[in-house]
Design a protein around this motif. Structure first.
Motif, PDB file in Angstrom:
ATOM      1  N   ASP A   1     -12.742 -13.765  41.265  1.00 23.17           N
ATOM      2  CA  ASP A   1     -11.737 -14.817  41.110  1.00 23.17           C
ATOM      3  C   ASP A   1     -10.684 -14.739  42.211  1.00 23.17           C
ATOM      4  N   ARG A   2     -10.127 -13.545  42.438  1.00 27.90           N
ATOM      5  CA  ARG A   2      -9.065 -13.397  43.438  1.00 27.90           C
ATOM      6  C   ARG A   2      -9.562 -13.712  44.844  1.00 27.90           C
ATOM      7  N   ALA A   3     -10.748 -13.232  45.175  1.00 22.89           N
ATOM      8  CA  ALA A   3     -11.205 -13.347  46.550  1.00 22.89           C
ATOM      9  C   ALA A   3     -11.797 -14.709  46.876  1.00 22.89           C
ATOM     10  N   PHE A   4     -12.427 -15.348  45.899  1.00 25.71           N
ATOM     11  CA  PHE A   4     -13.177 -16.572  46.198  1.00 25.71           C
ATOM     12  C   PHE A   4     -12.744 -17.788  45.393  1.00 25.71           C
ATOM     13  N   GLY A   5     -11.854 -17.603  44.429  1.00 25.89           N
ATOM     14  CA  GLY A   5     -11.532 -18.722  43.543  1.00 25.89           C
ATOM     15  C   GLY A   5     -12.716 -19.100  42.673  1.00 25.89           C
ATOM     16  N   ALA A   6     -13.498 -18.096  42.231  1.00 30.30           N
ATOM     17  CA  ALA A   6     -14.717 -18.369  41.475  1.00 30.30           C
ATOM     18  C   ALA A   6     -14.442 -18.791  40.037  1.00 30.30           C
ATOM     19  N   TYR A   7     -13.214 -18.583  39.572  1.00 32.49           N
ATOM     20  CA  TYR A   7     -12.858 -18.939  38.198  1.00 32.49           C
ATOM     21  C   TYR A   7     -12.063 -20.228  38.177  1.00 32.49           C
ATOM     22  N   ASP A   8     -12.435 -21.109  37.272  1.00 27.81           N
ATOM     23  CA  ASP A   8     -11.776 -22.399  37.073  1.00 27.81           C
ATOM     24  C   ASP A   8     -11.193 -22.371  35.668  1.00 27.81           C
ATOM     25  N   ASP A   9      -9.865 -22.466  35.534  1.00 33.11           N
ATOM     26  CA  ASP A   9      -9.289 -22.329  34.204  1.00 33.11           C
ATOM     27  C   ASP A   9      -9.599 -23.504  33.285  1.00 33.11           C
ATOM     28  N   ARG A  10     -10.248 -24.537  33.832  1.00 33.51           N
ATOM     29  CA  ARG A  10     -10.729 -25.624  32.969  1.00 33.51           C
ATOM     30  C   ARG A  10     -12.066 -25.264  32.334  1.00 33.51           C
ATOM     31  N   TYR A  11     -13.011 -24.716  33.142  1.00 33.49           N
ATOM     32  CA  TYR A  11     -14.396 -24.562  32.692  1.00 33.49           C
ATOM     33  C   TYR A  11     -14.991 -23.184  32.966  1.00 33.49           C
ATOM     34  N   GLY A  12     -14.189 -22.204  33.269  1.00 35.81           N
ATOM     35  CA  GLY A  12     -14.691 -20.855  33.420  1.00 35.81           C
ATOM     36  C   GLY A  12     -15.204 -20.553  34.816  1.00 35.81           C
TER      37      GLY A  12
END
Length: 472
Positions: free
Chosen positions: A400-411
């Motif tokens: 998540d921190r390095a790539f923005g792989a997490y979306d707080d809308r849909y995981g």
């Protein structure tokens, strides 16, 4: 989506993940701390929102959604028995963790079950692809128009039956309807009895499936599911549990292929006799770790089934130990062998588009097995929560921190190429379903396992796992 913030973060993440733990007989990890619980609960809520977004008005979870835009994502046209099963157990998990009410759970399960009751079937089983919006059988692929030959998949039906059993256990009002649906789902349809005179033609294993458009049973696949440590063993367990498949089927599955057979590694091990069956108890060795390999070397082959069947608990020194070592081997591959700084490799969306099978080639029997290629799949990290929760959480936070792989809308997005920073635009029902089940198991152990701890699972499957003696 291209993210370039990963270069400096990778080194810190790698350091956080190298804290090796002793590999002994399986022991349940300690309960999550308050901080971890809050984070996992947040991830669960976002992941369940993706499942809600993938669910049509008919009540069926579709195959995937594109979450690259800012608006409401549009579900794909198609769904499969696996997608539908994921939707069912995700709804039960959401209620069990307090995200939705029992009333909402019943309404959603009832709607989905009504849709499943409408779907065309053959030989008691469901076809591989349907239109998720009207329930019709797919005969042409929505995106290309290419013809689709209706197929009855062993493993996909196993995941739908798994979801139906979980729904019936969670909502007693639905039990008669689920029982009626499953009354004709006889797993002997897929089973080829063992023939000691010709074990190639009669291996005592399950077919990959059938095309039922031919007379009689239909046209079978040319292969059987022979490898034990792969996800089709869920179908094996279901058949053994309900008595439609004999218990000795379990011993006719391969821990590795036999010595001298073409496979990724010449196995070590020994023959033993169990329940009158001569079993080759083979294993592979990867970076000093003795493991029972999967077919392709991916995480979900090894670790999707124990989200539901408590293999590690019932077989701590065999299944429990190989599950631990399989996770450790995936970590070793990502951090030490390849130096990616991240780990977790399993079939998923290709970051640039499409779909591919990712894994660790050395952990699979297939000579041309799945390769990691620098593509890390978040659902594979979630699957490791039961074996390595600290490392799994650190790995996912790093993605998540390095790539923005997490979306707080849909995981979490479906995949990340950690060598280029490219993140997939998609989330898939299968992968989100695994994430939800893994989080549920970590946050409320046993929540989705109840129907697989009683009945034939307790009386027929558990004794087999207690007798298992892997050579590791």
């Amino acid at each position: 989506m291209n993210r370039r913030r990963f270069i400096t973060a990778a080194a810190g993440t790698a350091a956080a993940l190298t804290c090796a733990t002793p590999l002994t007989a399986h022991a349940a990890p300690s309960a999550p701390s308050g901080t971890e619980r809050r984070l996992l609960t947040e991830w669960f809520a976002a992941t369940y929102r993706s499942m809600e977004a993938m669910t049509t008005e008919l009540g069926l979870a579709t195959d995937k959604i594109d979450v690259s835009g800012g608006g409401t994502p549009v579900p794909s046209a198609q769904t499969s028995p696996t997608n539908i099963g994921c939707g069912l157990w995700s709804t039960v998990a959401a209620a069990g963790l307090g995200l939705i009410s029992e009333t909402t759970m019943h309404r959603r399960l009832d709607r989905a079950l009504s849709a499943v009751e409408r779907l065309e079937r053959a030989h008691g089983f469901w076809f591989n692809w349907y239109d998720a919006h009207d329930g019709s059988l797919l005969t042409a692929w929505p995106e290309t128009g290419d013809p689709v030959r209706p197929f009855l998949s062993t493993v996909d039906n196993a995941w739908l039956v798994t979801g139906l059993r979980i729904a019936a256990d969670a909502d007693p009002a639905l039990r008669p309807r689920v029982a009626a649906l499953l009354a004709d789902a006889d797993w002997s349809y897929y089973y080829t009895p063992y023939d000691p005179a010709d074990p190639v033609a009669g291996p005592g294993q399950l077919r990959g499936g059938y095309w039922p458009d031919k007379p009689g049973k239909g046209e079978p696949t040319g292969h059987h599911y022979g490898a034990l440590n792969t996800e089709p063993r869920m179908a094996s367990y279901l058949g053994i549990a309900d008595g439609s498949v004999p218990s000795d089927h379990y011993w006719h599955l391969f821990r590795t292929l036999l010595p001298g057979a073409g496979q990724e590694q010449e196995p070590s091990g020994a023959y033993t006799e169990i329940d009158g069956v001569r079993v080759w108890q083979g294993h592979y060795t990867y970076r000093g770790l003795d493991v029972v390999p999967t077919w392709g070397g991916s995480m979900f082959e090894a670790l999707m089934v124990p989200l539901f069947v408590p293999e590690s608990e019932w077989s701590p020194r065999s299944w429990g130990l190989t599950h631990q070592r399989y996770v450790r081997a995936q970590i070793e591959h990502g951090l030490a062998e390849q130096g990616y700084g991240y780990w977790g490799f399993s079939p998923a969306s290709v970051p640039e588009g499409g779909y591919s099978e990712y894994g660790v080639d050395a952990l699979g029997m297939q000579e041309e097995g799945y390769r990691s290629l620098g593509v890390v799949t978040p659902h594979a990290g979630f699957l490791a929560l039961a074996q390595a929760p600290t490392e799994a959480v650190a790995n996912l936070r790093g993605l998540d921190r390095a790539f923005g792989a997490y979306d707080d809308r849909y995981g979490f997005r479906d995949s990340v190429d950690v060598t280029t920073g490219r993140v997939s635009d998609f989330v898939l029902a299968l992968d989100q379903g695994m994430v939800i089940a893994a989080l549920a198991q970590r946050l409320r152990p046993g929540l989705l396992q109840a129907p697989f701890r009683t009945g034939g699972f307790a009386s027929r499957v558990r004794p087999l796992l207690r007798k298992e003696r892997f050579s590791i």
